[in-house]
Write an enzyme that holds these catalytic residues in place. Structure first.
Site, PDB file in Angstrom:
ATOM      1  N   TYR A  37       0.969  -1.123   0.240  1.00  0.00           N
ATOM      2  CA  TYR A  37       0.099   0.160  -0.093  1.00  0.00           C
ATOM      3  C   TYR A  37       1.254   1.102  -0.377  1.00  0.00           C
ATOM      4  CZ  TYR A  37      -3.119   3.167   1.947  1.00  0.00           C
ATOM      5  OH  TYR A  37      -4.319   4.683   1.989  1.00  0.00           O
ATOM      6  N   SER A  83      -4.986  11.691   8.307  1.00  0.00           N
ATOM      7  CA  SER A  83      -4.330  10.872   8.034  1.00  0.00           C
ATOM      8  C   SER A  83      -2.671  10.817   8.191  1.00  0.00           C
ATOM      9  CB  SER A  83      -4.105  10.005   6.984  1.00  0.00           C
ATOM     10  OG  SER A  83      -4.226  10.136   5.961  1.00  0.00           O
ATOM     11  N   LEU A  84      -1.754  10.431   8.037  1.00  0.00           N
ATOM     12  CA  LEU A  84      -0.276  11.455   8.074  1.00  0.00           C
ATOM     13  C   LEU A  84      -0.133  10.790   6.681  1.00  0.00           C
ATOM     14  CD1 LEU A  84       0.615   9.819  12.044  1.00  0.00           C
ATOM     15  CD2 LEU A  84       0.141  12.018  10.673  1.00  0.00           C
ATOM     16  N   GLU A 117       7.393   9.053  18.752  1.00  0.00           N
ATOM     17  CA  GLU A 117       6.509   8.148  19.675  1.00  0.00           C
ATOM     18  C   GLU A 117       6.142   6.929  18.733  1.00  0.00           C
ATOM     19  OE1 GLU A 117       1.942   9.593  19.645  1.00  0.00           O
ATOM     20  OE2 GLU A 117       3.329  11.354  19.709  1.00  0.00           O
ATOM     21  N   LYS A 119       4.120   4.559  16.639  1.00  0.00           N
ATOM     22  CA  LYS A 119       3.273   4.255  15.895  1.00  0.00           C
ATOM     23  C   LYS A 119       1.972   3.138  15.578  1.00  0.00           C
ATOM     24  CE  LYS A 119       0.657   5.221  11.298  1.00  0.00           C
ATOM     25  NZ  LYS A 119       0.035   4.004  10.850  1.00  0.00           N
ATOM     26  N   GLU A 175      -5.408   5.333  19.396  1.00  0.00           N
ATOM     27  CA  GLU A 175      -5.653   3.842  19.366  1.00  0.00           C
ATOM     28  C   GLU A 175      -6.001   2.635  20.281  1.00  0.00           C
ATOM     29  OE1 GLU A 175      -4.323   3.083  16.455  1.00  0.00           O
ATOM     30  OE2 GLU A 175      -4.772   5.598  15.710  1.00  0.00           O
ATOM     31  N   CYS A 407     -13.562 -13.062 -20.460  1.00  0.00           N
ATOM     32  CA  CYS A 407     -14.025 -12.265 -19.599  1.00  0.00           C
ATOM     33  C   CYS A 407     -14.435 -13.890 -19.046  1.00  0.00           C
ATOM     34  CB  CYS A 407     -15.028 -12.144 -19.166  1.00  0.00           C
ATOM     35  SG  CYS A 407     -16.155 -11.870 -18.088  1.00  0.00           S
ATOM     36  N   CYS A 431     -23.002  -8.868 -18.569  1.00  0.00           N
ATOM     37  CA  CYS A 431     -22.094  -9.651 -17.748  1.00  0.00           C
ATOM     38  C   CYS A 431     -22.357  -9.357 -16.278  1.00  0.00           C
ATOM     39  CB  CYS A 431     -20.586  -8.978 -17.801  1.00  0.00           C
ATOM     40  SG  CYS A 431     -19.061  -9.762 -16.773  1.00  0.00           S
TER      41      CYS A 431
END
Length: 674
Positions: A37, A83-84, A117, A119, A175, A407, A431
């Site tokens: 990701y 988010s970060l 800190e 995570k 968290e 397909c 489909c």
């Protein structure tokens, strides 16, 4: 990479990252690793930096988490839970500090202290206290709307129910997690009872917190660690560390490894110490978070897209293991994309057993030379499903994998559009895989969010011929008597389903537009389009007009690729017929812009010349916080020009057009008074 190639790749990345966000944040069922990701996000960011004019309205940098589940009540956050941005090396962190210096116009010798800190790999939660009493607890959700988990959070011993000497309003964020030892003991109990065994501590914590029955949550060993705050009625201190210490004194658990670092090198040294201790920590972590210590600087830096400019997450390297790729299977998505899925011999990686991996596309299989039976090296960094990073047996005699040209769901030809790597079924609505996936998308949480109309019911109703297109969903009440006679459907469940469908009449028009499944139109793009046109009817009129594509392209954040897709969609007669039916049956409410309501909301502001008290980035951020748009050029639609020393052609054009011009000092007064 050429500009057209970059545009196509950014489009693919936006869709792929949004898909994985939904799986991770909403379903607690990721299908790729953290490292995989992160690699997608990093590729997206690099392309956006190289081609800034191609940044998409549905860019991953504009998204946070995923839409909250329909199983729990929804609640709006007083301040967004963002988010970060990620860093993957020491140089990335140093670049972060350099960006801070540049934005704040700091001298090179000005000290920039950070807090560092661990995570925690858990589920983010926000705790709201009023007059010292816990009144609300919510998950992150999509950053704006979360899930109300107040009764469940009250069962967590780490979280204080009342506070002494606290601000009248205090939102604490942190968290919810499960320790490694507690996770192992829980899974042992689950296995002994023949119940579900969890894949990892993060999934166990998320699933436990999001229960409808608080008694189930109470039976699970959940913990909490504080890492920040949201809305507060009074300052908590002048620095991040002062605020952390005050919250710790109020009774909130804070990890002992949260420290203040005098500079970036000291922060990186702390990262190295935590990485060395990682395996022995009582909980899972996937990196270290750095935050600017001075809160006044945090305020000035503000946010960009989905993340604060004053914080960054320094991720750990991925963990690796070897296994066998037993099978390669092809799945067909709602847009017809044929996605290869690898089935692995189950293997443990970092304490988690994994058995599946997405192989992305035909090119990725070719790049790695993957075949069924190959020995592969996989890597994982916190998620259930890893990525294949190396084929360990490329030279062994084994039949090559033949990617299908038809397909597997309907037999239609499967082709790649010019310049794209994805193979797509051309069957469209004929489909069954696409038809069902389109219907599932329409009722999904991010779109119309129809509670009780899940995959099983959609398949059942489609096989009965009751629903073939989205508008048929709003006609299901005509089948009430027939449905009552079917197995598993009682009067209560039938009426609940029909009531849920009825409740979506008059719903958010942006959700309905997104639910139509127009290629390249995510929820952010849908909102951008409706901010401009107001209603889907007006959008359709613009798209089918003589200058449809040009008019759509002129919308802020909508480029030519999105404009062409919307134009093509509304030029198909059967699409217009379906939209007309939906508007008649569902009657969606006109879109309401949720931006901050000030006198400058919706206005266009241009900054020109040299700014002496702030950087250009900070000035643009101020405009955006007022609900305005910071543009790069002056036109008849410009509402204000802020001109500093050395202003040239833009100032001249503003004067010619009669646009209001102010100095930097006057702009500061506007910001202060807004």
């Amino acid at each position: 990479m050429t500009e057209p190639e970059a545009g196509r790749r950014l489009r693919q990345l936006a869709k792929e990252i949004a898909h994985h966000n939904r799986l991770y944040h909403d379903q607690d069922a990721p299908e790729i690793s953290d490292a995989d990701y992160d690699a997608l996000v990093r590729e997206n960011n690099e392309l956006e930096a190289a081609f800034p004019h191609l940044v998409r309205p549905d860019s991953p940098n504009a998204q946070v988490g995923a839409a909250p589940s329909s199983a729990l009540a929804k609640v709006a956050h007083a301040r967004p839970m963002l988010s970060l941005e990620n860093a993957f090396s020491g140089d990335d962190v140093r670049d972060f500090v350099r960006r801070v210096r540049r934005f704040l116009s700091l001298a090179e010798d000005e000290p920039v202290a950070l807090t560092a800190e661990p995570k925690i790999d858990g589920l983010s939660a926000s705790l709201r206290y009023e007059n010292g009493h816990l009144v609300l607890a919510a998950t992150r959700g999509d950053g704006t709307i979360g899930e109300d988990v107040t009764p469940n959070v009250r069962t967590i011993a780490d979280i204080p129910q009342t506070l002494a000497n606290a601000p009248a309003i205090l939102e604490v964020r942190g968290e919810v997690y499960m320790s490694k030892a507690d996770f192992a003991a829980l899974n042992a109990r689950q296995a002994e009872a023949g119940a579900k065994v969890f894949a990892n501590p993060r999934n166990a914590a998320a699933g436990s917190l999001r229960q409808k029955d608080p008694a189930i949550t109470a039976a699970r060993p959940l913990r909490f660690l504080m890492h920040g705050w949201g809305e507060v009625s009074e300052p908590l201190g002048q620095t991040q560390m002062e605020a952390v210490d005050r919250l710790r004194a109020l009774g909130f658990p804070v990890d002992e490894r949260v420290v203040r670092c005098a500079d970036v090198e000291e922060a990186l040294a702390h990262y190295a110490r935590i990485e060395h201790e990682r395996a022995d920590l009582p909980f899972d972590i996937d990196g270290v978070v750095y935050k600017l210590d001075r809160l006044d600087w945090q305020e000035r830096l503000g946010f960009v897209g989905r993340a604060p400019r004053w914080a960054i997450a320094h991720k750990f390297p991925a963990e690796k293991a070897e296994t066998t790729l037993e099978r390669i299977e092809i799945q067909v998505g709602r847009t017809g994309k044929l996605t290869p899925i690898g089935r692995l011999t189950p293997v443990g990686v970092g304490g988690v057993i994994v058995s599946n991996v997405t192989l992305h596309n035909r090119d990725e299989i070719g790049r790695l030379g993957l075949r069924e039976g190959d020995r592969v090296r996989i890597q994982r960094a916190g998620d259930v499903i890893p990525q294949v990073v190396e084929n360990l047996t490329p030279d062994e005699p084994r039949p090559a994998f033949v990617y299908p040209d038809h397909c597997p769901a309907c037999g239609s030809e499967a082709v790649a559009e010019e310049g794209e790597v994805d193979i797509r079924c051309t069957g469209g609505l004929v489909c069954p895989a696409q038809r069902l996936e389109r219907l599932k998308h329409f009722v999904s949480r991010g779109a119309m969010d129809i509670d009780g109309l899940g995959e099983k019911s959609i398949v059942e109703f489609a096989e009965l011929g009751w629903i073939e297109k989205p508008s048929d969903i709003f006609r299901l009440s005509a089948h009430r008597a027939e449905l009552l006679g079917r197995e598993g459907w009682k009067e209560k469940s039938v009426d609940a389903l029909l009531a849920a469908i009825e409740a979506r009449k008059g719903f958010d028009s942006a959700r309905l537009l997104f639910g139509l499944g127009i290629r390249h139109v995510g929820i952010v793009t849908a909102r951008d389009l409706l901010k401009c046109f107001g209603t889907i009817d007006a959008l359709q009129a613009a798209a089918t007009g003589d200058n449809g594509t040009a008019e759509l392209s002129a919308v802020e954040g909508v480029g030519p690729v999105v404009a062409e897709a919307v134009h093509d969609f509304f030029h198909e007669a059967h699409n217009r017929e379906e939209v007309a039916a939906l508007l008649d049956l569902a009657r969606p409410a006109p879109f309401v812009n949720q931006a901050r309501d000030t006198a400058w909301s919706g206005k266009t502001i241009v900054f020109t010349g040299s700014l002496e008290t702030m950087s250009r980035d900070e000035a643009k951020a101020q405009a955006e916080r007022l609900g305005a748009r910071a543009a790069g050029s002056v036109s008849a639609k410009t509402d204000l020009v802020v001109a500093g020393p050395g202003a040239g052609s833009k100032l001249k054009k503003a004067e010619e057009l009669g646009v209001r011009v102010v100095t930097e000092a006057e702009w500061a007064n506007i910001v202060a008074e807004a």
